[in-house]
Every structure is written in structure tokens, then in C-alpha cells.
Scaffold this active site. Sequence first.
Site, short mmCIF file in Angstrom:
data_model
loop_
_atom_site.label_atom_id
_atom_site.label_comp_id
_atom_site.label_asym_id
_atom_site.label_seq_id
_atom_site.Cartn_x
_atom_site.Cartn_y
_atom_site.Cartn_z
N PHE A 143 0.86 -1.19 0.00
CA PHE A 143 0.00 0.00 0.00
C PHE A 143 0.89 1.24 0.00
O PHE A 143 1.84 1.34 0.79
CB PHE A 143 -0.92 -0.01 1.22
N ASP A 197 1.93 -5.19 8.25
CA ASP A 197 0.75 -4.33 8.18
C ASP A 197 -0.48 -5.25 8.07
O ASP A 197 -0.59 -6.05 7.11
CB ASP A 197 0.88 -3.40 6.95
N TYR A 244 -10.67 0.69 10.86
CA TYR A 244 -11.89 1.15 10.18
C TYR A 244 -12.38 0.15 9.14
O TYR A 244 -13.43 0.36 8.55
CB TYR A 244 -11.68 2.53 9.54
N LYS A 245 -11.61 -0.92 8.89
CA LYS A 245 -12.05 -1.89 7.89
C LYS A 245 -12.85 -3.01 8.58
O LYS A 245 -13.96 -2.79 9.02
CB LYS A 245 -10.85 -2.44 7.13
N ARG A 270 -12.98 -4.08 -6.95
CA ARG A 270 -12.57 -4.81 -5.75
C ARG A 270 -13.80 -5.11 -4.89
O ARG A 270 -14.60 -4.22 -4.62
CB ARG A 270 -11.56 -3.97 -4.99
C1 LIG Z 1 -2.41 -1.95 3.62
C2 LIG Z 1 -2.80 -0.57 4.04
N1 LIG Z 1 -1.97 0.15 4.80
C3 LIG Z 1 -2.27 1.41 5.19
C4 LIG Z 1 -3.48 1.98 4.82
C5 LIG Z 1 -3.84 3.38 5.24
O1 LIG Z 1 -3.13 3.83 6.33
P1 LIG Z 1 -3.65 5.01 7.26
O2 LIG Z 1 -4.39 4.36 8.40
O3 LIG Z 1 -2.42 5.70 7.71
O4 LIG Z 1 -4.55 5.88 6.45
C6 LIG Z 1 -4.38 1.25 4.03
C7 LIG Z 1 -5.67 1.86 3.63
O5 LIG Z 1 -6.51 1.30 3.04
C8 LIG Z 1 -4.02 -0.05 3.62
O6 LIG Z 1 -4.84 -0.75 2.84
#
Ligand SMILES: Cc1ncc(COP(=O)(O)O)c(C=O)c1O
Length: 406
Positions: free
Chosen positions: A121, A192, A217-218, A365
Amino acid sequence: MIENDLDNNDALGHIRSQFSLPEGIIYLDGNSLGPLPSKAKARATEVVEKQWGDDLITSWNKHNWINLPSIVGDKIGAIVGAEKGQIVSCDSISVNVFKALSAALKLSPSRKVIATTRDNFPTDIYMVQGLIDLLGDDYTLRYLDERDIEGQLSDDIAVLMLTQVNFRSGFKLDMASITDSAHDKGILTLWDLAHSAGAFPVELDACNVDFAVGCTYKYLNGGPGAPAFIYVATKHQSTYKQPLSGWMGHNAPFAFSPDYASPHTVRQNLCGTPGIISMSILDAALSVFDGLDLDKVARKSVALQQYFISCMKQENIFNAFDFASPDVEQRGSQLAFRHEHAYVICQAWIACGVIADFRAPDILRIGFAPLYLRFADIRVAVEKLASIMNEKTYLNEVFQQKLHVT
Ligand SMILES: Cc1ncc(COP(=O)(O)O)c(C=O)c1O
């Protein structure tokens, strides 16, 4: 009908009632933003009206706001296989990546390479780029091929930073095996869990992971912009040192000493005052996971995905797309379909009440969040997609304008 039988036999079917879902919408985007749990809604009112409104600043003690980052962190720990005291909730993934990476580099001073995948990401990669800019040219970012991470590990790598599930394709990495191979080469690991936490069992402790970050938030349904989390394995906590040493991460914040002193716990990751309103909402949202068997969640996700694919084949639209996800045993809780008109197809689907998302350059997606999705939803969603594809309604003028958020 088969979808009704599947729903009647669904071991997780009763959980849907814990969500406040809009009528007539089929939600295939819980991998981007989870829906509203009813308890989160009630807590939002309580924290604003009673705790903030009536009890004012006394709530830091009276309602234990001060310990909320650890309380929430331990609840997340139960979902991602971490014993208590190793996770706090704070900041965003981006900021937490910066903290964990900085600390990891400090723990491995003779090595100057941060390795990741090119299709990670972007924010994770951007944080590496920013950190290297700060630290100087000695440090480099190296891209590894996600299909053969272990074959590309070498002993000049300080940190291996990986997202367990690829945000576009859903390709899922083997956390246990990769972490083991990294450790064999003296490499620290940073995972992550954005697309893992709450979607299937994660075993941070059992996999011997060093550091991890994730959002809430997911699949954890904590709400838009809900605070993220960071995991520091117990074995690293006495030597871990991250540079954003704010007062909330001090070992005695209310001593107001001019000198920073680490608590040598995971709480040193707290920099500034936590966002108590959104963290309280998250705390309540996590109660959906109390006593939940994540193996059942993962099994239902696979069943939903397979049902989606079989409905697409029945409707003769599977071959209208390029299937861009790996085989079932190698994927997370989402499916990706390539199509040159993916963006407008997604917009046309949303207009029919089915919410999914588009990821550039050409991916439709679809997220499968098993806590509230029904097999009957999948059937209806695919029927609507079939009519969009067959009638090419996505070519309609109204869908052509690119919105800011896709
Ligand atoms: C794999 C991944 N890392 C990080 C993020 C976003 O990070 P942040 O919480 O800093 O906005 C996302 C957002 O969808 C993501 O899919």
C-alpha cells in the site's frame, strides 16, 4: 434456493443484527470502511453527552479515558493473536509505520536496507521514503517480488516491512514462514494487518512477529478515521525507542519533567492526547468480536467468495473480467476483477444499491465481510452486476465523472 439454505445454516448469521445497516444496500466494501455496529452508535452518544458533556475533564479518571489506548489495544490483541501488553491503539497506520520502522532501524544499526514489495500500500512505502530522506543516503529501500519473498532475503536487510494481504489482488503472504526465514537472516519484521485484522485468524505471537501495525476502520468496524494500532513484541519493549516521544508515551506524563523517559512498554508509542471520542466508538465496536471464532469468520469468507464466483459463472459474466486474485488458499477476504471500464462499472453497481470499490488502474474490488453479509446478498449483487454488464449501462454519461474518492 441454495442461498437461503446457506443463510439458514450460517453459524455467524445471528451477528448481522448487531449492525445498523441501511435498508436496501448490499455492502461489499467492508474491507474499506466497516459499517456501524449498534453498540458503537450508543457509545458515541454516551461519550459525547454524558462523559464529555456532563463529566468533563474528570472523565480521564472517572471513565478511565487515560487507559483506553491499552484497553482497546488488548482487545485488538485478542483478535490478532497477541498476549496483553503488546498493542496500543493510536494514530494512523502511516504514523505507526514511521515509529516502528525508526525503532527497528535503531535496533539494527549496522544494516541499512528496508525491504518491502512494490505493490505494498503506497502510504507504507511513502513513509519509508520520508524516513530515508530524514536519515540520509546510507539507507535504501529495496523492492522484493511478493511471490518469492523468502528467496530474496539477504543479511544486509534491517527490516522487512510487508502487508499480509495485498490491497489490490488480495494475495496473502505466509506470515509464519516469512517471519521465520527473516529471523534466520537476522532481519526484523514489520507486518501491516490492514486487510487481516478481523477478517481471519492472525497469530502475531505464535509467528514470532517483531512489530505490526493495523487499522480499525475496515474489518474491525471502528468508524471512519478510527485510531490505528501498533504491536511491539514483549521481547523488544525494553530496547525499543521510537522518535515521536510525546508526553503520553512518557513513563510519568503528569510529572511534567522536561526530559523524556520511556516507560519501556508498548505505551511509549502514544505521542499526543488520544482521540477519545473515536477510540470509545472503536472500543464499543470491538465488542462484536467478543467470543467470536475467527476460524468461522475465515471459513464463511471463503464460502461467500466461492458463491460469488459461482453466481458469476451462472450469469455468464465471470469471463467478462480478468480474475486478478490468487487461488483461494492464497488470498485474504476480497476478490479483484480487472476490466478496462472497472471504475464506471463500480459506479453503475453503486447506483443499483451494491457498494464495492475501484482501485486504480483497472480493478473492481469486492470485500467479503462475513459478520453481516448474507449469501442472498451475494446472489442479488451478482444479478445486478450481470444486468449492468449485459446492458452496458455503465457506459451511461452519469457514471463517467471520476469522483474524488474511488
Ligand atoms: C495496507 C494498508 N496500509 C495502510 C493503509 C492506510 O493507512 P492510514 O491508516 O495511515 O490511512 C491502508 C488503507 O486502506 C491499507 O490498505
